[in-house]
Enzyme design. Structure first.
Site, PDB file in Angstrom:
ATOM      1  N   HIS A   1       8.661   3.269   9.020  1.00 25.11           N
ATOM      2  CA  HIS A   1       8.499   2.354  10.155  1.00 25.11           C
ATOM      3  C   HIS A   1       7.252   2.768  10.942  1.00 25.11           C
ATOM      4  CE1 HIS A   1       9.702  -0.518  13.183  1.00 25.11           C
ATOM      5  NE2 HIS A   1       9.343   0.379  14.081  1.00 25.11           N
TER       6      HIS A   1
ATOM      7  N   SER B   1       0.828  -1.210   0.000  1.00 27.33           N
ATOM      8  CA  SER B   1       0.000   0.000   0.000  1.00 27.33           C
ATOM      9  C   SER B   1       0.868   1.269   0.000  1.00 27.33           C
ATOM     10  CB  SER B   1      -0.967   0.001   1.183  1.00 27.33           C
ATOM     11  OG  SER B   1      -0.277   0.141   2.398  1.00 27.33           O
ATOM     12  N   ASN B   2       2.024   1.223   0.637  1.00 29.08           N
ATOM     13  CA  ASN B   2       2.909   2.404   0.592  1.00 29.08           C
ATOM     14  C   ASN B   2       3.484   2.607  -0.794  1.00 29.08           C
ATOM     15  OD1 ASN B   2       3.310   3.826   3.290  1.00 29.08           O
ATOM     16  ND2 ASN B   2       3.374   1.659   3.870  1.00 29.08           N
TER      17      ASN B   2
END
Ligand code: GAR
Length: 218
Positions: free
Chosen positions: A116, A18-19
């Protein structure tokens, strides 16, 4: 480099991607002066590969070798070769679940970025959202940082806070963190591609016109 250059990005991921999609969409919309040149994964069936191919972006599974948490030397060389062949100038880790060291980082000095799902230095490592929930903190968040030799320790480019609700489960919390990730990663990348930044200690600071470069105030 200036904001007018079209940068070439290599994206590494082990999961659903998704990123990667958020970055690729920001590139396609013209809000990031770059395009994703190649996607690499250490997981043959990872969703990120299919999502890249659906967007017409070359995507390859490269076997990681025998270790569980890192690439072996031959695999690291294969990843570097694939990224160099695609002429990428920045490498983005987007849910890539292996530690990259030595030879890889030397091939792209200061040009490897990671996202992160915690406010580092809290909760480095795996399933940071679960760690935050189990610890009992009320606020966690997302960090985009340059990658150095340590684990989740490089200079911080951007952070975004996410409140933890009393009724959160690991799944609901990770879902909200991901929504923040999808804004934060393109924004952090834009700052770096502008070239208007410097590393001060553990922090990446904007050096451009006021309000354009640094971390926006909450
Ligand atoms: C993201 O939440 C990212 O922050 C995390 O993996 C997920 C990948 O999601 N990365 C780490 O935990 C790295 N230590 P995606 O495949 O949908 O982008």
């Amino acid at each position: 480099m200036t904001g007018e250059t079209t940068h070439r990005l290599g994206v590494l991921g082990s999961g659903k991607g998704s990123n990667f999609v958020a970055i690729a969409e920001a590139c396609a919309a013209g809000s990031i002066p770059a395009r994703v040149a190649v996607v690499l994964s250490d997981v043959a069936e990872a969703g990120i590969l299919g999502r890249a191919r659906a967007l017409g972006i070359p995507a390859h599974y490269l076997p990681p070798g025998p270790y569980r948490t890192k690439l072996d030397e031959a695999a690291e060389a294969a990843y570097v070769a694939a990224l160099k062949a695609a002429a990428v100038d920045w490498v983005l880790l987007a849910g890539f679940m292996r530690i990259l060291k030595g030879a890889f980082l030397r091939a792209f000095p200061g040009r490897v970025l990671n996202i992160h799902p915690s406010l580092l230095p809290a909760f480095p490592g795996l399933e940071a959202w679960r760690q935050a929930l189990e610890y009992g903190v009320k606020v966690t968040g997302v960090t985009v940082h340059l990658v150095d030799q340590g684990v989740d320790t490089g200079p911080i480019v951007r952070q975004g806070a996410v409140a933890i609700h009393d009724d959160d489960t690991p799944e609901t919390l990770h879902h909200r963190l991901q929504q923040t990730e999808h804004d934060l990663y393109p924004a952090a990348l834009n700052l770096l591609l502008s070239g208007q930044w410097a590393v001060r200690g553990r922090r990446v600071v904007g050096t451009g016109p006021a309000g354009k470069g640094g971390q926006p105030q909450p």
